[in-house]
Scaffold this active site. Structure first.
Site, short mmCIF file in Angstrom:
data_model
loop_
_atom_site.label_atom_id
_atom_site.label_comp_id
_atom_site.label_asym_id
_atom_site.label_seq_id
_atom_site.Cartn_x
_atom_site.Cartn_y
_atom_site.Cartn_z
N CYS A 192 0.82 -1.21 0.00
CA CYS A 192 0.00 0.00 0.00
C CYS A 192 0.86 1.27 0.00
O CYS A 192 1.99 1.25 0.47
CB CYS A 192 -0.86 -0.04 1.26
SG CYS A 192 -2.37 0.81 0.97
N ASP B 215 -7.08 -3.62 10.97
CA ASP B 215 -5.91 -2.77 11.14
C ASP B 215 -5.91 -2.26 12.59
O ASP B 215 -6.97 -2.19 13.22
CB ASP B 215 -6.03 -1.59 10.15
CG ASP B 215 -4.74 -0.83 9.95
OD1 ASP B 215 -3.73 -1.15 10.60
OD2 ASP B 215 -4.75 0.10 9.12
#
Ligand SMILES: O=C(O)c1ccccc1NCC(=O)[C@H](O)[C@H](O)COP(=O)(O)O
Length: 222
Positions: free
Chosen positions: A9, A138
């Site tokens: 990412c 997350d």
């Protein structure tokens, strides 16, 4: 390449995107959140993706899926990036209904980030069953921090309580050194889709490192 899926990412240039795809990354993420050190415009992401497609064609590696990260974005922001993307990744307050609506409106799969500190967060994630295509667990950011990409981990054992069917990615503070343990901790669960990283393959916020990317993918998939 087999093993769990890997998402890299926060890419900002073609060299790192190509290095990640060449090493076997399954998903690449572009951050369309202006306050991030990893922010790219849709125009810049489009140029990177063109270079990536050319390299994939020339070298014969698989083209990864392309993910755009947003935080409570409006229709205009989403529609500017949507033609580039296979997936939206939402890090804001997008409800299950909003995820479903946007996925249908744009014909794009939705990844919903679920910030985790304790078991109640895993239970709440069930509300997204049927509304998001993928969940991304997350670490919950500390007050005042960015809504993601902080390099913070959560207790992966909390995921033992996840019993829904929506496939999930594990994210937050993963590195080439700890990713194999994170994968092992999922115990071959059917809904475990893979792992996601940003800070752990950087030398500074927003500065990706090709060697760290390769080491991460190799450790995750071995
Ligand atoms: O990366 C950012 O700056 C960011 C900003 C706002 C929302 C999300 C953001 N990043 C999310 C990610 O990069 C990952 O999906 C994930 O949170 C893992 O990050 P890290 O702990 O840095 O590996």
């Amino acid at each position: 390449m087999s093993g769990p899926n890997v998402k890299i990412c926060g890419l900002k240039d073609a060299d790192h995107a190509i290095a990640a795809a060449r090493a076997g990354a399954d998903y690449l993420g572009f951050v369309f959140f202006r306050k991030s050190p990893r922010f790219v415009t849709p125009e810049a992401a489009g140029e990177i993706i063109l270079d990536l497609k050319q390299a994939a064609f020339d070298e014969g590696f698989n083209m990864p899926r392309i993910v755009g990260l947003f935080v409570d974005a409006g229709e205009k922001e989403l529609s500017e990036a949507a033609p580039l993307l296979t997936h939206f990744q939402f890090h804001g307050h997008e409800s299950p209904e909003r995820c479903r609506e946007l996925g249908e409106e744009f014909g794009i799969e939705v990844i919903k980030a679920i910030p985790v500190t304790d078991a109640s967060d895993i239970a709440e994630a069930k509300g997204y069953e049927g509304a998001a295509d993928i969940l991304l667990f997350d670490a919950k950011p500390p007050p005042g921090a960015r809504p993601g990409g902080n390099g913070a981990t959560f207790d992966w054992a909390l995921l033992n309580a996840y019993d829904a069917e929506t496939p999930y990615l594990v994210a937050g503070g993963l590195t080439p050194d700890n990713v194999a343990d994170a994968v092992k901790g999922q115990g071959g669960r059917e809904s475990f889709l893979g792992v996601d990283v940003s800070s752990g393959v950087e030398t500074a916020p927003g500065k990706k490192d090709a060697d760290l990317i390769k080491a991460f993918i190799s450790a995750a998939k071995s």
